[in-house]
Design a protein around this motif. Structure first.
Motif, PDB file in Angstrom:
ATOM      1  N   ILE A 141       4.873  15.520  -3.212  1.00 12.97           N
ATOM      2  CA  ILE A 141       5.572  14.626  -4.145  1.00 12.97           C
ATOM      3  C   ILE A 141       4.930  13.243  -4.174  1.00 12.97           C
ATOM      4  O   ILE A 141       4.769  12.638  -5.240  1.00 12.97           O
ATOM      5  CB  ILE A 141       7.065  14.541  -3.768  1.00 12.97           C
ATOM      6  N   SER A 142       4.533  12.725  -2.994  1.00  8.76           N
ATOM      7  CA  SER A 142       3.869  11.418  -2.965  1.00  8.76           C
ATOM      8  C   SER A 142       2.526  11.463  -3.683  1.00  8.76           C
ATOM      9  O   SER A 142       2.126  10.492  -4.325  1.00  8.76           O
ATOM     10  CB  SER A 142       3.673  10.967  -1.514  1.00  8.76           C
ATOM     11  N   GLY A 199      -2.161   7.959  -5.091  1.00  6.69           N
ATOM     12  CA  GLY A 199      -1.565   9.177  -4.565  1.00  6.69           C
ATOM     13  C   GLY A 199      -2.281   9.657  -3.314  1.00  6.69           C
ATOM     14  O   GLY A 199      -1.647  10.083  -2.342  1.00  6.69           O
ATOM     15  N   ASN A 200      -3.617   9.576  -3.319  1.00  7.61           N
ATOM     16  CA  ASN A 200      -4.396  10.049  -2.163  1.00  7.61           C
ATOM     17  C   ASN A 200      -4.166   9.204  -0.921  1.00  7.61           C
ATOM     18  O   ASN A 200      -3.965   9.729   0.178  1.00  7.61           O
ATOM     19  CB  ASN A 200      -5.891  10.053  -2.503  1.00  7.61           C
ATOM     20  N   ILE A 201      -4.208   7.877  -1.085  1.00  2.08           N
ATOM     21  CA  ILE A 201      -4.113   6.989   0.076  1.00  2.08           C
ATOM     22  C   ILE A 201      -2.721   7.033   0.697  1.00  2.08           C
ATOM     23  O   ILE A 201      -2.543   6.835   1.899  1.00  2.08           O
ATOM     24  CB  ILE A 201      -4.489   5.528  -0.311  1.00  2.08           C
ATOM     25  N   VAL A 202      -1.708   7.306  -0.140  1.00  3.93           N
ATOM     26  CA  VAL A 202      -0.340   7.436   0.366  1.00  3.93           C
ATOM     27  C   VAL A 202      -0.134   8.799   1.019  1.00  3.93           C
ATOM     28  O   VAL A 202       0.386   8.916   2.122  1.00  3.93           O
ATOM     29  CB  VAL A 202       0.684   7.218  -0.777  1.00  3.93           C
ATOM     30  N   SER A 203      -0.569   9.852   0.339  1.00  5.39           N
ATOM     31  CA  SER A 203      -0.250  11.209   0.788  1.00  5.39           C
ATOM     32  C   SER A 203      -1.096  11.671   1.973  1.00  5.39           C
ATOM     33  O   SER A 203      -0.716  12.635   2.651  1.00  5.39           O
ATOM     34  CB  SER A 203      -0.413  12.194  -0.372  1.00  5.39           C
ATOM     35  N   LEU A 254      -0.809  -1.666  -1.980  1.00  4.40           N
ATOM     36  CA  LEU A 254      -1.510  -1.212  -3.187  1.00  4.40           C
ATOM     37  C   LEU A 254      -1.368  -2.193  -4.343  1.00  4.40           C
ATOM     38  O   LEU A 254      -2.191  -2.190  -5.267  1.00  4.40           O
ATOM     39  CB  LEU A 254      -0.967   0.160  -3.618  1.00  4.40           C
ATOM     40  N   THR A 255      -0.339  -3.057  -4.311  1.00  9.07           N
ATOM     41  CA  THR A 255      -0.142  -4.028  -5.397  1.00  9.07           C
ATOM     42  C   THR A 255      -0.866  -5.351  -5.144  1.00  9.07           C
ATOM     43  O   THR A 255      -0.930  -6.197  -6.041  1.00  9.07           O
ATOM     44  CB  THR A 255       1.354  -4.318  -5.598  1.00  9.07           C
ATOM     45  N   LEU A 256      -1.386  -5.562  -3.914  1.00  5.14           N
ATOM     46  CA  LEU A 256      -2.063  -6.820  -3.593  1.00  5.14           C
ATOM     47  C   LEU A 256      -3.450  -6.859  -4.232  1.00  5.14           C
ATOM     48  O   LEU A 256      -4.253  -5.931  -4.056  1.00  5.14           O
ATOM     49  CB  LEU A 256      -2.179  -6.983  -2.076  1.00  5.14           C
ATOM     50  N   ARG A 311     -13.541   5.517   3.882  1.00  6.80           N
ATOM     51  CA  ARG A 311     -13.491   6.802   4.596  1.00  6.80           C
ATOM     52  C   ARG A 311     -12.726   6.656   5.911  1.00  6.80           C
ATOM     53  O   ARG A 311     -11.933   7.526   6.284  1.00  6.80           O
ATOM     54  CB  ARG A 311     -14.915   7.295   4.870  1.00  6.80           C
ATOM     55  N   LEU A 312     -12.977   5.538   6.600  1.00  2.93           N
ATOM     56  CA  LEU A 312     -12.297   5.300   7.871  1.00  2.93           C
ATOM     57  C   LEU A 312     -10.802   5.064   7.658  1.00  2.93           C
ATOM     58  O   LEU A 312      -9.972   5.471   8.489  1.00  2.93           O
ATOM     59  CB  LEU A 312     -12.922   4.098   8.581  1.00  2.93           C
ATOM     60  N   LEU A 313     -10.450   4.435   6.532  1.00  8.01           N
ATOM     61  CA  LEU A 313      -9.043   4.207   6.221  1.00  8.01           C
ATOM     62  C   LEU A 313      -8.326   5.542   6.007  1.00  8.01           C
ATOM     63  O   LEU A 313      -7.218   5.753   6.510  1.00  8.01           O
ATOM     64  CB  LEU A 313      -8.911   3.324   4.979  1.00  8.01           C
ATOM     65  N   TYR A 314      -8.982   6.440   5.285  1.00 10.87           N
ATOM     66  CA  TYR A 314      -8.403   7.769   5.093  1.00 10.87           C
ATOM     67  C   TYR A 314      -8.217   8.480   6.431  1.00 10.87           C
ATOM     68  O   TYR A 314      -7.158   9.056   6.709  1.00 10.87           O
ATOM     69  CB  TYR A 314      -9.302   8.621   4.185  1.00 10.87           C
TER      70      TYR A 314
END
Length: 544
Positions: free
Chosen positions: A434-435, A65-69, A41-43, A123-126
């Motif tokens: 929490i994430s 938050g969404n991509i992590v959780s 996420l920082t790249l 969408r595919l990543l999710y």
């Protein structure tokens, strides 16, 4: 036990340790993703590809938050199916299936966007993260149960704790993969894809390492496959199937499962309330995994680059480097804790000391962030950076590895699958929540999030002191006696200085309760009973 003693024990029980390492390798999945996603996420290449840097601050926090959780959401649903799958097909085959699911999900993450638009890629990543999460959730519930059911009792804590060790190894490796990609891979899609590609490696190694391992002896007994169960028991302690230690252990497991084999999920759910002792043993694993998530470990792991930025370390590369060191420190800490503390100090003291250390570290970071809100280095910043590392060390001493150990030990044999399904389901549901909220809380609450987790750590130290009995050194079939009566008295008796609060009260010794139960079951208190008791004492060290 010194270093030489640990090596001698590892050599003696090398089959058991090999089995534990193979199964715990599945925990690399979650640890890898924990460190991986926070760094990706920082790249800038990732941010540009998906247009994150064009979003508002609140939208970026929501996206992060969404991509992590979303992975934790998949984990939650993966855990829900674990009880039925492992009861029906066995622990080993279920573990292998979870690894294959993770590999498929990781492969899709690595190729998102190839031949499609970026909207479809997102969408595919999710989807792929959710799908991989199903495998991660399954292995998180299965690995502690499988290891605990196979291990000799006096190395069970160390071996089950390898679940957390592997988690930290995966996290550390992913930190350094991200750091390496940020400085060695030119700005391009491949910079962030490389991290996704490399995460396929632990999945493949896990599946291959599990293939030669035996099935859980307690699941085999439940299926009335006694010869195979004896072979597994003999394998882990490197003896013959005719050894009286193996035969005694097998008889104890068969007695514990008497009348409880192959029960349906609905029946298992009803059996969770069959007695006060059973209710407590089914409830405590969920309580301890609930507390584990409120240590703030998920926030520290996923968003450590942002946390280091908050205490004065600026720049993507510097943040990833500091995070890489953080991962290395945690691997060393959990390795030392498992080797020298878990079986020597016991589960209870490790949890108390770990929670107190984490709480003080979090409270310091919170106070520092309140007094010095600017992201600039000042002398006190170095103390705060040290506090972040100390927080990781104390987490690895207690609330990192020990919840997996204690939860799998406390759960009743015939209800272990459904009990751990509930416990780890609670764990993943809170991890998801929490994430999902951490980036928003970091933006809105600022230092308040650190104070919240610090207070929670203090509360869980008090809970472990008053409510949790020590499980070190007991066979799984004897854990029930710890919860039969006087649990608070027993817990305080096991706590450092706890007898001060008890006066002259003492809990009934487990050995005495066990002898009474044996006499009650056999209805024979003569010479035969004495001979069986002596035989049990002779082989006590090998009872599993």
């Amino acid at each position: 036990m010194g270093f030489k003693g640990v090596l001698t024990e590892v050599s003696r029980y090398r089959n058991a340790y090999t089995l534990a390492l193979s199964a715990s390798m599945g925990s690399i999945f979650f640890g890898w993703d924990t460190g991986l996603m926070g760094g990706i996420l920082t790249l800038k290449s990732f941010q540009d590809y998906f247009g994150i840097n064009k979003m508002s601050a609140s939208a970026q926090a929501s996206f992060n938050g969404n991509i992590v959780s979303i992975l934790q959401a998949g984990c939650f649903f993966g855990v829900l199916c674990t009880s039925w799958v492992s009861s029906r097909f066995g622990r080993k085959r279920s573990l292998i299936a979870s690894g294959i699911i993770y590999i498929i999900g990781s492969l899709i993450q690595a190729i998102v966007g190839l031949g499609s638009s970026r909207v479809v890629a997102l969408r595919l990543l999710y989807f792929s993260r959710f799908f991989a999460g199903i495998g991660v959730g399954m292995v998180s519930a299965l690995a502690p149960s499988y290891i605990s059911e196979c291990m000799p009792r006096h190395i069970r804590g160390r071996c089950t704790g390898l679940v957390q060790f592997s988690d930290n190894v995966g996290m550390m490796l992913s930190f350094w993969v991200n750091y390496s990609a940020s400085i060695n891979v030119p700005y391009s899609d491949m910079q962030w894809r490389m991290s996704f590609i490399v995460q396929l490696v632990p999945g493949v190694l896990f599946v291959l390492s599990m293939l030669p391992q035996p099935e859980s002896p307690r699941w085999l007994v439940e299926q009335e496959r006694y010869d195979e169960a004896a072979e597994t028991l003999a394998y882990v302690v490197r003896t013959s199937v005719d050894d009286k230690a193996v035969l005694l252990t097998l008889d104890e497991i068969k007695a514990d499962f008497m009348g409880k084999q192959r029960t349906s999920l609905l029946t298992q759910f009803r059996m969770m309330g069959e007695s006060r002792e059973t209710v407590l043993r089914c409830l405590f694993p969920s309580i301890i995994t609930f507390w584990q998530r409120w240590t703030g470990a998920d926030s520290a792991n996923y968003f450590s680059p942002q946390i280091f930025a908050a205490v004065g370390i600026s720049g993507t590369t510097s943040g990833l480097f500091a995070t890489g060191i953080y991962g290395l420190v945690k691997v060393i800490a959990v390795g030392l804790a498992l080797a020298f503390a878990v079986e020597k100090w016991g589960r209870k003291i490790c949890l108390i000391v770990g929670a107190l250390g984490q709480g003080l570290a979090m409270l310091w970071i919170g106070v520092f962030s309140a007094v010095h809100p600017q992201n600039t280095l000042v002398p006190a910043s170095y103390v705060s950076i040290l506090a972040v590392y100390l927080y990781g060390v104390f987490f690895c001493l207690g609330w990192g590895p020990l919840p997996w150990v204690v939860a799998s030990e406390i759960a009743p044999n015939h209800l272990r699958s459904i009990t751990l399904t509930f416990a780890i389901g609670v764990n993943w549901l809170l991890s998801f929540t929490i994430s999902r909220l951490t980036p928003v809380m970091l933006e809105k609450m600022k230092y308040g999030i650190f104070l919240l987790f610090g207070v929670c750590c203090m509360l869980m130290a008090a809970w472990a002191y008053v409510m949790l009995p020590e499980t070190k050194g007991y066979a799984l079939e004897d854990i029930k006696y710890l919860f039969e009566k006087g649990i608070i008295v027993r817990s305080l008796e096991d706590a450092p200085g706890g007898r001060v609060f008890l006066g002259g009260r003492r809990a009934t010794a487990v050995e005495e309760m066990r002898r009474a139960a044996d006499v009650h079951d056999s209805r024979e208190v003569g010479q035969k009973g004495d001979e069986e008791s002596n035989e049990s004492n002779e082989v006590a060290d090998l009872r599993i």
